[in-house]
Design a protein around this motif. Structure first.
Motif, PDB file in Angstrom:
ATOM      1  N   ARG A   1      29.507  49.038  40.606  1.00  0.00           N
ATOM      2  CA  ARG A   1      29.221  47.608  40.461  1.00  0.00           C
ATOM      3  C   ARG A   1      30.513  46.819  40.715  1.00  0.00           C
ATOM      4  O   ARG A   1      31.462  46.918  39.942  1.00  0.00           O
ATOM      5  CB  ARG A   1      28.681  47.317  39.069  1.00  0.00           C
ATOM      6  N   ILE A   2      30.520  46.081  41.816  1.00  0.00           N
ATOM      7  CA  ILE A   2      31.696  45.308  42.208  1.00  0.00           C
ATOM      8  C   ILE A   2      31.560  43.886  41.685  1.00  0.00           C
ATOM      9  O   ILE A   2      30.533  43.228  41.896  1.00  0.00           O
ATOM     10  CB  ILE A   2      31.869  45.307  43.733  1.00  0.00           C
ATOM     11  N   GLY A   3      32.602  43.426  40.997  1.00  0.00           N
ATOM     12  CA  GLY A   3      32.604  42.069  40.474  1.00  0.00           C
ATOM     13  C   GLY A   3      33.727  41.245  41.065  1.00  0.00           C
ATOM     14  O   GLY A   3      34.815  41.755  41.352  1.00  0.00           O
ATOM     15  N   ILE A   4      33.456  39.965  41.256  1.00  0.00           N
ATOM     16  CA  ILE A   4      34.464  39.015  41.732  1.00  0.00           C
ATOM     17  C   ILE A   4      34.691  37.992  40.634  1.00  0.00           C
ATOM     18  O   ILE A   4      33.763  37.283  40.229  1.00  0.00           O
ATOM     19  CB  ILE A   4      33.997  38.293  43.015  1.00  0.00           C
ATOM     20  N   LEU A   5      35.902  37.927  40.132  1.00  0.00           N
ATOM     21  CA  LEU A   5      36.286  36.918  39.145  1.00  0.00           C
ATOM     22  C   LEU A   5      37.220  35.933  39.825  1.00  0.00           C
ATOM     23  O   LEU A   5      38.316  36.298  40.257  1.00  0.00           O
ATOM     24  CB  LEU A   5      36.974  37.566  37.942  1.00  0.00           C
ATOM     25  N   ASN A   6      36.781  34.699  39.910  1.00  0.00           N
ATOM     26  CA  ASN A   6      37.513  33.652  40.603  1.00  0.00           C
ATOM     27  C   ASN A   6      38.063  32.669  39.583  1.00  0.00           C
ATOM     28  O   ASN A   6      37.303  32.051  38.823  1.00  0.00           O
ATOM     29  CB  ASN A   6      36.562  32.937  41.581  1.00  0.00           C
ATOM     30  N   LEU A   7      39.387  32.526  39.519  1.00  0.00           N
ATOM     31  CA  LEU A   7      40.021  31.515  38.681  1.00  0.00           C
ATOM     32  C   LEU A   7      40.250  30.305  39.574  1.00  0.00           C
ATOM     33  O   LEU A   7      41.156  30.293  40.413  1.00  0.00           O
ATOM     34  CB  LEU A   7      41.334  32.054  38.101  1.00  0.00           C
ATOM     35  N   ASP A   8      39.423  29.281  39.414  1.00  0.00           N
ATOM     36  CA  ASP A   8      39.331  28.265  40.455  1.00  0.00           C
ATOM     37  C   ASP A   8      38.640  27.021  39.908  1.00  0.00           C
ATOM     38  O   ASP A   8      37.745  27.116  39.059  1.00  0.00           O
ATOM     39  CB  ASP A   8      38.511  28.832  41.631  1.00  0.00           C
ATOM     40  N   ALA A   9      39.028  25.869  40.429  1.00  0.00           N
ATOM     41  CA  ALA A   9      38.324  24.628  40.102  1.00  0.00           C
ATOM     42  C   ALA A   9      37.036  24.468  40.909  1.00  0.00           C
ATOM     43  O   ALA A   9      36.222  23.594  40.602  1.00  0.00           O
ATOM     44  CB  ALA A   9      39.239  23.432  40.355  1.00  0.00           C
ATOM     45  N   HIS A  10      36.843  25.328  41.923  1.00  0.00           N
ATOM     46  CA  HIS A  10      35.722  25.172  42.856  1.00  0.00           C
ATOM     47  C   HIS A  10      34.933  26.467  43.011  1.00  0.00           C
ATOM     48  O   HIS A  10      35.501  27.558  42.950  1.00  0.00           O
ATOM     49  CB  HIS A  10      36.249  24.734  44.236  1.00  0.00           C
ATOM     50  N   PHE A  11      33.630  26.324  43.254  1.00  0.00           N
ATOM     51  CA  PHE A  11      32.778  27.493  43.482  1.00  0.00           C
ATOM     52  C   PHE A  11      33.062  28.158  44.834  1.00  0.00           C
ATOM     53  O   PHE A  11      32.923  29.364  44.988  1.00  0.00           O
ATOM     54  CB  PHE A  11      31.299  27.098  43.463  1.00  0.00           C
ATOM     55  N   ASP A  12      33.398  27.354  45.859  1.00  0.00           N
ATOM     56  CA  ASP A  12      33.580  27.851  47.228  1.00  0.00           C
ATOM     57  C   ASP A  12      32.340  28.607  47.692  1.00  0.00           C
ATOM     58  O   ASP A  12      32.406  29.716  48.231  1.00  0.00           O
ATOM     59  CB  ASP A  12      34.833  28.726  47.339  1.00  0.00           C
TER      60      ASP A  12
END
Length: 318
Positions: free
Chosen positions: A153-164
């Motif tokens: 199970r691959i997860g992406i954690l984005n620390l970001d003000a935007h969803f992109d």
């Protein structure tokens, strides 16, 4: 005795040359990053931190942002150079993938190959961006590395003000996670995508709707107190086996990170972002990371670069 295995050839375009700085001595107790990092391929990559630059403004330009992220990798190396070495984990610089003109797709393909090769060799790749279009190359590199094990199970954690998560006719710095979600769907993988630091004024209702349709979990910037942020990340980590951490520096307050494409009007406190980096390292699930959107043209006293370098430092500690 058998023949020695050939060294892998990485899909980068040029060697890095931004390392240098103060030298207090050559003994173990005096070392700084610029003395410890290797720019030639060592015989053993397993366990090393492998830095890969992605020199690109193409996605930001397509996204109508202010350009300058192409110089981010060099500025990050300069900020990392004087940092002290306390643990002798191998550090390797694999050089830069350079996007020439508008050939973003070609650059993302070369980045994906370099990331996959570094992962296959047993290292922790950390990509120095570049705009957030970097993410499509980084994420695809992890997907290629894990292609034989669709159960992971691959997860992406984005620390970001935007969803992109924008839907566009071509890839930009605003589309990478929708592009990656589509790629994961094609591969029959579940989409595990979480964003910490979302700015409600910075994302349209359509983007919130897309996030909801994809099952994206997110925490608003106004909710990012330390305890709540760590609970959010812990819950996400329980759902996955391999983590891709992506840090868009515009998640930080503009006072901390003025040198980005889109400075934050609010932002997440630096100590929260640093604690999250430590948390994902401690989980043992971090497979690859990138740090993006540093724009040295608008930085003040290298404030953004230094803040980013400290986060890279935290990710590099075993």
């Amino acid at each position: 005795m058998g023949e020695k295995a050939a060294q892998p050839r990485f899909s980068t375009d040029r060697e890095a040359n931004a390392w240098g700085g103060r030298t207090d001595g050559e003994g173990v107790g005096h070392l700084r990053w610029h003395q410890h990092v290797a720019t030639a391929l060592p015989s053993e990559l397993d366990g090393a931190v492998a830095l890969i630059g992605f020199c690109s403004d193409a996605g930001v330009l397509r996204n109508q942002g202010r350009v300058g992220a192409v110089d981010g990798p060099a500025a990050l190396r300069t900020a990392l150079s004087p940092m002290a070495i306390h643990e002798r984990r191998p550090l390797l610089d694999l050089g830069d993938v350079v996007v020439e003109g508008d050939d973003l797709e070609g650059g993302q393909e070369r980045l994906a190959l370099a990331v996959a090769q570094a992962l296959d060799a047993g290292s922790l790749p950390i990509v120095l961006g570049g705009g957030h279009e970097t993410a499509y190359g980084t994420g695809n590199g992890l997907l290629r590395h894990a292609a034989a094990d669709t159960g992971k199970r691959i997860g992406i954690l984005n620390l970001d003000a935007h969803f992109d998560l924008r839907e566009e006719k071509q890839r930009t710095s605003g589309t990478p996670f929708l592009d990656l979600a589509k790629e994961m769907q094609r591969q029959g993988r579940e989409i595990h995508y979480a964003v910490l630091g979302i700015s409600r004024p910075g994302n349209t209702k359509a983007l919130f709707d897309t996030a909801d349709e994809l099952g994206v979990s997110y925490l608003l910037d106004t909710q990012c107190k330390l305890d709540e942020s760590q609970r959010f990340v812990a819950g996400f980590l329980e759902q996955i086996d391999l983590l891709y951490l992506t840090i868009d520096l515009d998640v930080l307050p503009a006072s901390v990170a003025p040198g980005v494409s889109a400075p934050a009007g609010f932002g997440v406190p630096y100590e929260v972002i640093r604690a999250v980096c430590q948390q994902v390292v401690a989980s043992g699930k971090l497979a690859v990371a990138d740090v993006v959107e540093l724009n040295p043209r608008f930085d003040v006293d290298s404030r953004t670069a230094r803040s980013a370098a400290r986060l890279i430092y935290e990710l590099s500690i075993e």
